[in-house]
Scaffold this active site. Sequence first.
Site, PDB file in Angstrom:
ATOM      1  N   CYS A  28      -1.164  -1.078  -2.402  1.00  0.00           N
ATOM      2  CA  CYS A  28      -0.376  -0.896  -3.630  1.00  0.00           C
ATOM      3  C   CYS A  28      -0.453  -2.155  -4.490  1.00  0.00           C
ATOM      4  O   CYS A  28      -0.184  -3.246  -4.013  1.00  0.00           O
ATOM      5  CB  CYS A  28       1.077  -0.607  -3.256  1.00  0.00           C
ATOM      6  SG  CYS A  28       2.160  -0.573  -4.699  1.00  0.00           S
TER       7      CYS A  28
HETATM    8  N1  MHO Z   1       4.729   3.661  -1.958  1.00  0.00           N
HETATM    9  C1  MHO Z   1       4.780   3.101  -3.276  1.00  0.00           C
HETATM   10  C2  MHO Z   1       3.417   3.026  -3.861  1.00  0.00           C
HETATM   11  C3  MHO Z   1       3.381   2.598  -5.254  1.00  0.00           C
HETATM   12  S1  MHO Z   1       1.949   1.834  -5.571  1.00  0.00           S
HETATM   13  C4  MHO Z   1       1.834   1.583  -7.200  1.00  0.00           C
HETATM   14  C5  MHO Z   1       5.750   3.905  -4.102  1.00  0.00           C
HETATM   15  O1  MHO Z   1       5.414   4.946  -4.662  1.00  0.00           O
HETATM   16  O2  MHO Z   1       6.886   3.464  -4.160  1.00  0.00           O
HETATM   17  O3  MHO Z   1       0.867   2.660  -5.162  1.00  0.00           O
END
Ligand code: MHO
Length: 223
Positions: A28
């Site tokens: 991420c």
């Molecule tokens: N698990 C995270 C991922 C965001 S990232 C920009 C969320 O959706 O909160 O991939």
Amino acid sequence: MEKGQTIVGIEEGLHGQQEETALFGMGCYWGPDSRFGSLPGVLRTRVGFAGGTTEQPVYRNMGDHTETVEIVFRPSVISYEDLLHVFWENHYPNRDEYKGRQYISLIRYFSEEQKETIGRVKQEMEDRLGEPIETDIAPFASFTPAEEPHQKYYLKRYPKALEQLSALYPEESLLTPSAYAARLNGVVKSFGSKEELTIELRTWPIPAADQTKLIDQLHSMKW
Ligand code: MHO
């Protein structure tokens, strides 16, 4: 400087010096934006999509692209090799694919010199890790910035601070490419401290009065 990234305002003096670009994917992209943005010598960061073929990727439809952070840095202050160490020391590069290529370990390089440095540091990290590193490494082809709410994501959790920042950075187009915002986006995730940033700001090649404005704002910031 790339087209469409003209930087004016309080940080103008930071630019026009020798710059280099790095592009990394390591899961991420919110966290790496904070981590790399906190490093002295990093001039600006942007998160976005790279490594795939899908046209006009966006967060909800990135196709075969990977979440990446683009880092523009001053190599006389921090080297590409330093950044590669931060990259490989802060994620496990051999994870199984999850959600396709969205979160894979990825590097896109911008020169033969970067390619050579990657080879050298990768060997060093493989010796340490005790297994081959599977980071997807290739020459740079394209980078599409992610939508605005994804830029400096953790800093944007603090609307009060953003309001105060708007005094010195009146528009989003000044804030996203700002080194100051990149550092604050690090501070809110505990990458780097206010104290370190205060010392660093005194080294920025901008007028002393502007350094003082930034330092005063840092210390009076209401979160
Ligand atoms: N698990 C995270 C991922 C965001 S990232 C920009 C969320 O959706 O909160 O991939």
